[in-house]
Design a protein around this motif. Structure first.
Motif, PDB file in Angstrom:
ATOM      1  N   VAL A  33      82.514  65.650 -27.150  1.00  0.00           N
ATOM      2  CA  VAL A  33      83.245  64.387 -27.254  1.00  0.00           C
ATOM      3  C   VAL A  33      82.232  63.268 -27.039  1.00  0.00           C
ATOM      4  CG1 VAL A  33      85.135  62.979 -26.373  1.00  0.00           C
ATOM      5  CG2 VAL A  33      85.359  65.470 -26.409  1.00  0.00           C
ATOM      6  N   ALA A  34      81.984  62.493 -28.089  1.00  0.00           N
ATOM      7  CA  ALA A  34      80.909  61.494 -28.071  1.00  0.00           C
ATOM      8  C   ALA A  34      81.461  60.081 -28.227  1.00  0.00           C
ATOM      9  CB  ALA A  34      79.916  61.794 -29.187  1.00  0.00           C
ATOM     10  N   GLY A  35      80.637  59.112 -27.854  1.00  0.00           N
ATOM     11  CA  GLY A  35      81.021  57.716 -27.985  1.00  0.00           C
ATOM     12  C   GLY A  35      80.985  57.236 -29.429  1.00  0.00           C
ATOM     13  N   LYS A  36      81.346  55.988 -29.615  1.00  0.00           N
ATOM     14  CA  LYS A  36      81.448  55.379 -30.945  1.00  0.00           C
ATOM     15  C   LYS A  36      80.097  55.325 -31.648  1.00  0.00           C
ATOM     16  CE  LYS A  36      83.098  51.078 -33.083  1.00  0.00           C
ATOM     17  NZ  LYS A  36      83.674  49.741 -32.807  1.00  0.00           N
ATOM     18  N   ASN A  37      80.128  55.494 -32.968  1.00  0.00           N
ATOM     19  CA  ASN A  37      78.957  55.415 -33.845  1.00  0.00           C
ATOM     20  C   ASN A  37      77.976  56.550 -33.556  1.00  0.00           C
ATOM     21  OD1 ASN A  37      77.353  54.448 -35.930  1.00  0.00           O
ATOM     22  ND2 ASN A  37      76.256  53.021 -34.608  1.00  0.00           N
ATOM     23  N   SER A  84      84.613  61.670 -32.169  1.00  0.00           N
ATOM     24  CA  SER A  84      84.150  60.309 -31.933  1.00  0.00           C
ATOM     25  C   SER A  84      85.114  59.346 -32.618  1.00  0.00           C
ATOM     26  CB  SER A  84      82.729  60.118 -32.481  1.00  0.00           C
ATOM     27  OG  SER A  84      82.291  58.779 -32.307  1.00  0.00           O
ATOM     28  N   SER A  85      84.991  58.065 -32.285  1.00  0.00           N
ATOM     29  CA  SER A  85      85.837  57.077 -32.968  1.00  0.00           C
ATOM     30  C   SER A  85      85.173  56.567 -34.247  1.00  0.00           C
ATOM     31  CB  SER A  85      86.154  55.902 -32.037  1.00  0.00           C
ATOM     32  OG  SER A  85      84.956  55.290 -31.583  1.00  0.00           O
ATOM     33  N   SER A 139      91.155  57.491 -32.758  1.00  0.00           N
ATOM     34  CA  SER A 139      91.215  56.083 -32.352  1.00  0.00           C
ATOM     35  C   SER A 139      90.430  55.902 -31.056  1.00  0.00           C
ATOM     36  CB  SER A 139      92.663  55.660 -32.137  1.00  0.00           C
ATOM     37  OG  SER A 139      93.215  56.329 -31.005  1.00  0.00           O
ATOM     38  N   GLU A 140      90.017  54.672 -30.796  1.00  0.00           N
ATOM     39  CA  GLU A 140      89.271  54.410 -29.562  1.00  0.00           C
ATOM     40  C   GLU A 140      90.142  54.672 -28.335  1.00  0.00           C
ATOM     41  OE1 GLU A 140      86.859  50.935 -29.352  1.00  0.00           O
ATOM     42  OE2 GLU A 140      86.256  51.051 -31.450  1.00  0.00           O
ATOM     43  N   LYS A 169      89.175  57.352 -25.418  1.00  0.00           N
ATOM     44  CA  LYS A 169      89.123  56.987 -23.997  1.00  0.00           C
ATOM     45  C   LYS A 169      89.988  57.936 -23.175  1.00  0.00           C
ATOM     46  CE  LYS A 169      89.931  53.255 -20.674  1.00  0.00           C
ATOM     47  NZ  LYS A 169      90.645  54.160 -19.743  1.00  0.00           N
ATOM     48  N   GLU A 170      91.155  58.251 -23.708  1.00  0.00           N
ATOM     49  CA  GLU A 170      92.054  59.170 -22.990  1.00  0.00           C
ATOM     50  C   GLU A 170      91.396  60.541 -22.826  1.00  0.00           C
ATOM     51  OE1 GLU A 170      95.614  61.663 -24.478  1.00  0.00           O
ATOM     52  OE2 GLU A 170      96.477  59.703 -23.949  1.00  0.00           O
TER      53      GLU A 170
END
Length: 198
Positions: free
Chosen positions: A72-76, A100-101, A122-123, A127-128
């Motif tokens: 599970v990675a962050g955006k971009n 990722s988002s 979705s972001e 986050k959840e």
């Protein structure tokens, strides 16, 4: 035939960093090899090990608290160069899914070509997921490729995700592009024999 993809239920490895580029995923000095095997050892190399080659205990891949087939990675995720080796490293390490988002397009396609499923959420859902994983590292996530859904078992919340129909077919059936063409060899030959033009 590659490993077929259906429904994956797994714990997750959280990497809540944004703008992770392909040089961070697999540093350029490891790109000389042409065999896909062995790249997992150097996944996130400069974050996993110090200059003396010692494990950096604080990095998530070195933390036995977390594990599983889902990153599970962050955006971009996957920005930067188009090197396919980044997807090789992710697959060789044992990840089947990256969430990722947002993914860089070329890296997203490279993952699909290497039987890793990039899932865009979705972001808020991302986050959840991070919150659930940090609250309980044994939190499981269900990725259902046939139904194109991802579910956080800790909350019961689900989202749908998009995937190219051809790539979905290949993942579910364990086919790469060459396998797909060989599987349609008779149809191709029949079409060529018919004398029809495209």
């Amino acid at each position: 035939m590659k490993q077929k993809f259906d429904i994956i239920t797994s714990t997750c490895v959280p990497l809540p960093l944004e703008n992770v580029d392909t040089d961070q995923i697999i540093p350029a000095r490891f790109l000389k090899a042409t065999d896909k095997k062995g790249f997992g050892e150097n996944l996130f190399r400069d974050w996993r090990y110090d200059k003396q080659g010692n494990k950096i205990e604080s990095f998530v891949l070195n933390d036995p608290t977390y594990g599983g087939q889902i990153l599970v990675a962050g955006k971009n995720f996957g920005s930067g160069s188009s090197r396919e080796h980044a997807a090789w490293a992710i697959a060789d390490y044992g990840f089947r899914v990256v969430v990722s988002s947002f993914f860089a397009d070329i890296h997203k396609n490279n993952e699909l070509n290497n039987f890793v499923l990039p899932v865009v959420v979705s972001e808020a859902f991302l986050k959840e997921l991070f919150d659930s994983i940090y609250a309980n590292p044994k939190t499981e996530v269900v990725v259902n490729l046939p139904q194109q859904t991802i579910t956080n078992k800790a909350t019961g919340h689900s989202e749908s995700f998009e995937i190219n129909a051809y790539k979905k077919h290949c993942l579910i059936n364990g086919l790469d592009d060459i396998d797909f063409l060989l599987g349609n060899k008779e149809k191709i030959e029949e079409y060529e024999a018919s004398g029809k033009s495209c």
